[in-house]
Design a protein around this motif. Structure first.
Motif: not given
Length: 227
Positions: A4-11, A107-109, A128-134
């Motif tokens: 039901e989802f395509d991605a997860v965005l973490f605080d 990603a992390v936001a 390393t796990l998060v990479g550029e998506h912070a």
């Protein structure tokens, strides 16, 4: 099985790294030294999930207190020193690894300032796990949570529709940002410093679920354990 989802965005703070108690101690010590002693509970209610700018505005509104020129440099220095010994929350790394194995982007936001955001990720061993998506509010003109901009931007950078994202948050301002953005929000109260009314606040703003550990989150996201 169709997700039901395509991605997860973490605080970040309180969701992936156990930083809330450290941050609170730094704030309270520095405020007391600059003429504003506060009780722990009082500070927690006005600061959790907020940007620095919003905390300062709320302190001014509620207490008539304005930061001196010396205050922020001292606060910054103490934060950087405190976060040099930061740990990931139990099984947070396994959650990110599970998403990688499943091919689910994430990603992390965070409302953290950019340098501190990356310091926390490095110290907790998650860079390393998060990479550029912070991402931090500077990516969206300083419009941090509870505004939706940061989560909308993170979804765009992943190339997914925000309405097909799960946002994982531990605070009402962060959850509000995710809901305003159009995502499904899962509350996660897995850190060592959980506010007594955290679950009630998350449900009040519209979190679809409230979970108490990364193991529970992994189950909710349908992640298979490593073979």
């Amino acid at each position: 099985m169709t997700r039901e989802f395509d991605a997860v965005l973490f605080d970040l703070d309180g969701v992936l790294v156990d930083s809330e108690a450290l941050a609170e101690a730094v704030w309270m010590r520095t405020l007391a030294e600059h003429g504003l002693p506060l009780a722990v509970n009082e500070f927690s209610h006005l600061a959790v999930g907020q940007t620095f700018a919003n905390v300062l505005l709320r302190l001014q509104d509620l207490h008539g207190w304005t930061a001196s020129d010396a205050f922020l440099p001292i606060l910054e220095e103490r934060f950087n020193a405190a976060f040099d010994t930061l740990s990931a929350i139990d099984n947070a790394r396994e959650t990110l690894e599970g998403l990688k194995r499943a091919g689910i982007p994430f990603a992390v936001a965070s409302n953290s300032e950019r340098g501190r955001l990356h310091l926390k990720l490095r110290t907790a061993g998650l860079s390393t796990l998060v990479g550029e998506h912070a991402y931090d509010p500077s990516w969206v003109g300083g419009r941090g949570k509870p505004l939706p901009d940061l989560y909308v931007f993170a979804a765009q950078r992943l190339g997914v529709d925000i309405r097909r994202c799960v946002v994982v948050e531990d605070s009402a301002p962060g959850a509000t940002a995710g809901i305003r953005a159009g995502a499904a929000v899962y509350g996660l109260l897995a850190a060592g410093h959980v506010h007594p009314d955290g679950e009630a606040q998350l449900r009040l703003v519209g979190a679809a679920r409230v979970l108490w550990s990364h193991r529970e989150l992994q189950g909710a996201l349908g992640l298979n354990p490593p073979v």
